[in-house]
Scaffold this motif. Structure first.
Motif, PDB file in Angstrom:
ATOM      1  N   CYS A  18      42.117  32.085  41.517  1.00 16.93           N
ATOM      2  CA  CYS A  18      41.899  32.474  42.905  1.00 16.93           C
ATOM      3  C   CYS A  18      42.070  31.232  43.773  1.00 16.93           C
ATOM      4  O   CYS A  18      41.243  30.315  43.715  1.00 16.93           O
ATOM      5  CB  CYS A  18      40.511  33.083  43.111  1.00 16.93           C
ATOM      6  SG  CYS A  18      40.196  33.544  44.841  1.00 16.93           S
ATOM      7  N   SER A 160      44.161  43.263  43.693  1.00 18.59           N
ATOM      8  CA  SER A 160      44.829  41.972  43.560  1.00 18.59           C
ATOM      9  C   SER A 160      46.060  41.899  44.456  1.00 18.59           C
ATOM     10  O   SER A 160      46.285  40.905  45.153  1.00 18.59           O
ATOM     11  CB  SER A 160      45.219  41.745  42.096  1.00 18.59           C
ATOM     12  OG  SER A 160      45.937  40.543  41.938  1.00 18.59           O
ATOM     13  N   SER A 161      46.853  42.969  44.450  1.00 17.31           N
ATOM     14  CA  SER A 161      48.057  43.017  45.278  1.00 17.31           C
ATOM     15  C   SER A 161      47.702  42.975  46.759  1.00 17.31           C
ATOM     16  O   SER A 161      48.376  42.301  47.552  1.00 17.31           O
ATOM     17  CB  SER A 161      48.855  44.284  44.955  1.00 17.31           C
ATOM     18  OG  SER A 161      50.001  44.377  45.751  1.00 17.31           O
ATOM     19  N   LYS A 164      46.729  39.387  47.717  1.00 18.65           N
ATOM     20  CA  LYS A 164      47.909  38.512  47.755  1.00 18.65           C
ATOM     21  C   LYS A 164      48.743  38.773  49.004  1.00 18.65           C
ATOM     22  O   LYS A 164      49.214  37.839  49.662  1.00 18.65           O
ATOM     23  CB  LYS A 164      48.753  38.734  46.501  1.00 18.65           C
ATOM     24  CG  LYS A 164      48.121  38.209  45.224  1.00 18.65           C
ATOM     25  CD  LYS A 164      48.988  38.540  44.021  1.00 18.65           C
ATOM     26  CE  LYS A 164      48.335  38.072  42.735  1.00 18.65           C
ATOM     27  NZ  LYS A 164      49.124  38.453  41.540  1.00 18.65           N
ATOM     28  N   ASP A 165      48.947  40.041  49.349  1.00 24.58           N
ATOM     29  CA  ASP A 165      49.736  40.368  50.538  1.00 24.58           C
ATOM     30  C   ASP A 165      49.053  39.872  51.805  1.00 24.58           C
ATOM     31  O   ASP A 165      49.717  39.385  52.737  1.00 24.58           O
ATOM     32  CB  ASP A 165      49.963  41.877  50.623  1.00 24.58           C
ATOM     33  CG  ASP A 165      50.998  42.364  49.623  1.00 24.58           C
ATOM     34  OD1 ASP A 165      51.950  41.614  49.354  1.00 24.58           O
ATOM     35  OD2 ASP A 165      50.856  43.485  49.114  1.00 24.58           O
ATOM     36  N   ASN A 168      49.499  35.981  51.896  1.00 25.24           N
ATOM     37  CA  ASN A 168      50.883  35.578  52.156  1.00 25.24           C
ATOM     38  C   ASN A 168      51.365  35.942  53.560  1.00 25.24           C
ATOM     39  O   ASN A 168      52.243  35.266  54.106  1.00 25.24           O
ATOM     40  CB  ASN A 168      51.819  36.199  51.122  1.00 25.24           C
ATOM     41  CG  ASN A 168      51.664  35.571  49.752  1.00 25.24           C
ATOM     42  OD1 ASN A 168      51.252  34.420  49.617  1.00 25.24           O
ATOM     43  ND2 ASN A 168      51.989  36.323  48.713  1.00 25.24           N
ATOM     44  N   PHE A 213      49.928  31.227  46.240  1.00 25.33           N
ATOM     45  CA  PHE A 213      48.607  31.827  46.086  1.00 25.33           C
ATOM     46  C   PHE A 213      48.585  32.709  44.847  1.00 25.33           C
ATOM     47  O   PHE A 213      49.513  33.472  44.601  1.00 25.33           O
ATOM     48  CB  PHE A 213      48.235  32.665  47.310  1.00 25.33           C
ATOM     49  CG  PHE A 213      46.905  33.348  47.164  1.00 25.33           C
ATOM     50  CD1 PHE A 213      45.725  32.652  47.351  1.00 25.33           C
ATOM     51  CD2 PHE A 213      46.836  34.696  46.815  1.00 25.33           C
ATOM     52  CE1 PHE A 213      44.493  33.272  47.200  1.00 25.33           C
ATOM     53  CE2 PHE A 213      45.610  35.330  46.666  1.00 25.33           C
ATOM     54  CZ  PHE A 213      44.433  34.618  46.855  1.00 25.33           C
ATOM     55  N   LYS A 214      47.515  32.584  44.071  1.00 35.09           N
ATOM     56  CA  LYS A 214      47.342  33.411  42.875  1.00 35.09           C
ATOM     57  C   LYS A 214      45.957  34.041  42.893  1.00 35.09           C
ATOM     58  O   LYS A 214      44.973  33.416  43.291  1.00 35.09           O
ATOM     59  CB  LYS A 214      47.513  32.574  41.607  1.00 35.09           C
ATOM     60  CG  LYS A 214      48.918  32.057  41.378  1.00 35.09           C
ATOM     61  CD  LYS A 214      49.043  31.389  40.017  1.00 35.09           C
ATOM     62  CE  LYS A 214      50.480  30.945  39.766  1.00 35.09           C
ATOM     63  NZ  LYS A 214      50.649  30.374  38.401  1.00 35.09           N
ATOM     64  N   SER A 216      44.006  36.624  40.017  1.00 37.92           N
ATOM     65  CA  SER A 216      44.060  37.465  38.816  1.00 37.92           C
ATOM     66  C   SER A 216      42.676  37.524  38.194  1.00 37.92           C
ATOM     67  O   SER A 216      41.884  36.581  38.306  1.00 37.92           O
ATOM     68  CB  SER A 216      45.078  36.924  37.807  1.00 37.92           C
ATOM     69  OG  SER A 216      44.712  35.630  37.367  1.00 37.92           O
TER      70      SER A 216
END
Length: 343
Positions: A18, A160-161, A164-165, A168, A213-214, A216
Motif C-alpha cells: 500500500c 483494490s481497483s 488504484k484508480d 492514479n 502506486f500499489k 494488494s
C-alpha cells in the motif's frame, strides 16, 4: 421495541502493499518510497467530500466503456484510531436496460409479459442498479476486512481497483505522468486494448526515480489456519480416516437364476457379481507430520462429498471427541457474527 438485525461475516486480509513503490523491471520487488493507508484514506475522504454518488466513479466512462462501474456509497473515519469503513457499490448493468428479471409464475416460452427490464429510471428518478460491498480498513494492524451481509456482496479485487484508480486519477500525492498504448486483444484480433500507465516522480538528484502506486491484500485464512494446525498437531493422540470403497458381492443365487440372467436378464436380473459402496473408518494411533497435516487439509477442504469421506483427530485418547478437518475453522479467522440495524 424490537429491531431486526442482520448478521455479517467478517474476513480479514493482510495488506501486502500500500503506497508508492519504485518502478522496477521485476514487479515483485517492492521498494517502498512513500504513502500509507492512513494518508490514502484521508485523501480519499477529501476527494469524496461534497460529491454526488454518480460522481464517485474514479475513472472516465468514455475511456473504458465496457468496464464494470464501481462507485463509493460512503466513507467514515474514526478520528482516534484512523480506522475506516468504506462502502463501494458495484453496479449491475448500465442505463441501456440490459438487466432483466422474470416474474414468478411466468410460463416457459416467449412470454414477454413476464419479463421486467431494469431501465435507467424508476418513477421518473434515475437509478444506478448494483450491490454494496462493505470494508473495514485498519491501518494500525496493516489489515482490511470484508463484511458481508445477506443484502451485500464481497469483491476485494474491485476495492483494490477502485483505490488504484482514485490514486492514479484524483489523489493529491503530487505530480503524475500518464502514458497510453494500444495492443491487440488476443481473444479478439478485431478489438484493441487500451493500456494506461501512471507513474509519480519522486526524490531529487541520485535518489530521483519514478514510482507506481500499489495496493494488494491477501486473505489471512491459510496463514492463521496453519498456526492453529501447528497447535492442534502437538495434541493429537489418534487419527481417524473415513473413506468409501466398492465392495464386490458374489452372485449366490441358484444355477437356475444365474443361467436365466444370461438368457433373459430383464426377467431374472443382471448376471455376474454385484458392486456396492461401503463406508470404512480406520483409527490410527498417533498423528501425521505437520507437512502431511497441511496437505491433508488442502485435499479435504475441496472435497465435494462431505457426507462420509473425511479426516479427523482425537486429542483426548481413543474415546475422546473428534475434530474433523473439513469442519475445522479457527475462531481467529471466522469471526463471530456482528449485528447491525437493517438497511
Amino acid at each position: 421495541m424490537l429491531i431486526d438485525m442482520d448478521n455479517g461475516l467478517v474476513t480479514f486480509f493482510e495488506v501486502e502493499a500500500c503506497g508508492f513503490y519504485r518502478l522496477k523491471q521485476d514487479a515483485r520487488e517492492l521498494d517502498h518510497k512513500f504513502g500509507d493507508m492512513t494518508a490514502l484514506v484521508k485523501d480519499l475522504e477529501r476527494w469524496l467530500t461534497g460529491k454526488k454518488f454518480e460522481q464517485t466513479l474514479p475513472w472516465r466512462v468514455e475511456d473504458f466503456p465496457l468496464r464494470v462501474k464501481t462507485y463509493c456509497r460512503g466513507l467514515a473515519i474514526d478520528p482516534d484510531t484512523n480506522d475506516a469503513v468504506i462502502v463501494i457499490y458495484r453496479s449491475v448493468g448500465d442505463n441501456s436496460g440490459n438487466i432483466h428479471g422474470i416474474k414468478v409464475g411466468s410460463a416457459v416460452g416467449p412470454d414477454e409479459k413476464g419479463t421486467i427490464v431494469a431501465g435507467s429510471s424508476e418513477d421518473g428518478e434515475e437509478i444506478i442498479w448494483g450491490q454494496p460491498c462493505y470494508y473495514w480498513i485498519i491501518p494500525e494492524k496493516n489489515k482490511i476486512a470484508s463484511i458481508r451481509f445477506p443484502h451485500s456482496s464481497s469483491d476485494t479485487p474491485k476495492l483494490s481497483s477502485y483505490i488504484k484508480d482514485f490514486v492514479n486519477n484524483h489523489s493529491s500525492f503530487g505530480e503524475r505522468n500518464k502514458s497510453e498504448s494500444v495492443r491487440e486483444n488476443p481473444a479478439d484480433p478485431t478489438r484493441k486494448i487500451k493500456i494506461t500507465r501512471t507513474n509519480f516522480p519522486y526524490g531529487e538528484g541520485k535518489d530521483k526515480c519514478n514510482c507506481i502506486f500499489k495496493f494488494s491484500a491477501k486473505e489471512l485464512r491459510l496463514k492463521t489456519l496453519k498456526e492453529d494446525l501447528d497447535q492442534l498437531h502437538e495434541r493429537i493422540t489418534h487419527t481417524i480416516i473415513r473413506d468409501s470403497i466398492t465392495a464386490t458381492i458374489p452372485d449366490t443365487r441358484t444355477p437356475f437364476f444365474q443361467i436365466g440372467s444370461q438368457i433373459l436378464p430383464s426377467v431374472f436380473g443382471p448376471s455376474g457379481k454385484f458392486e456396492k459402496a461401503k463406508h470404512v473408518e480406520v483409527i490410527v494411533d498417533g498423528s501425521p507430520s505437520r507437512k502431511e497435516l497441511y496437505k491433508l487439509y488442502e485435499q479435504q477442504a475441496g472435497e465435494e462429498n462431505k457426507d462420509w469421506r473425511n479426516i479427523g483427530f482425537k486429542t483426548e485418547g481413543a474415546n475422546g471427541p473428534t475434530t474433523w478437518i473439513q469442519d475445522y475453522v479457527p475462531e481467529s479467522v471466522n469471526s463471530s457474527a456482528i449485528a447491525v440495524p437493517p438497511h
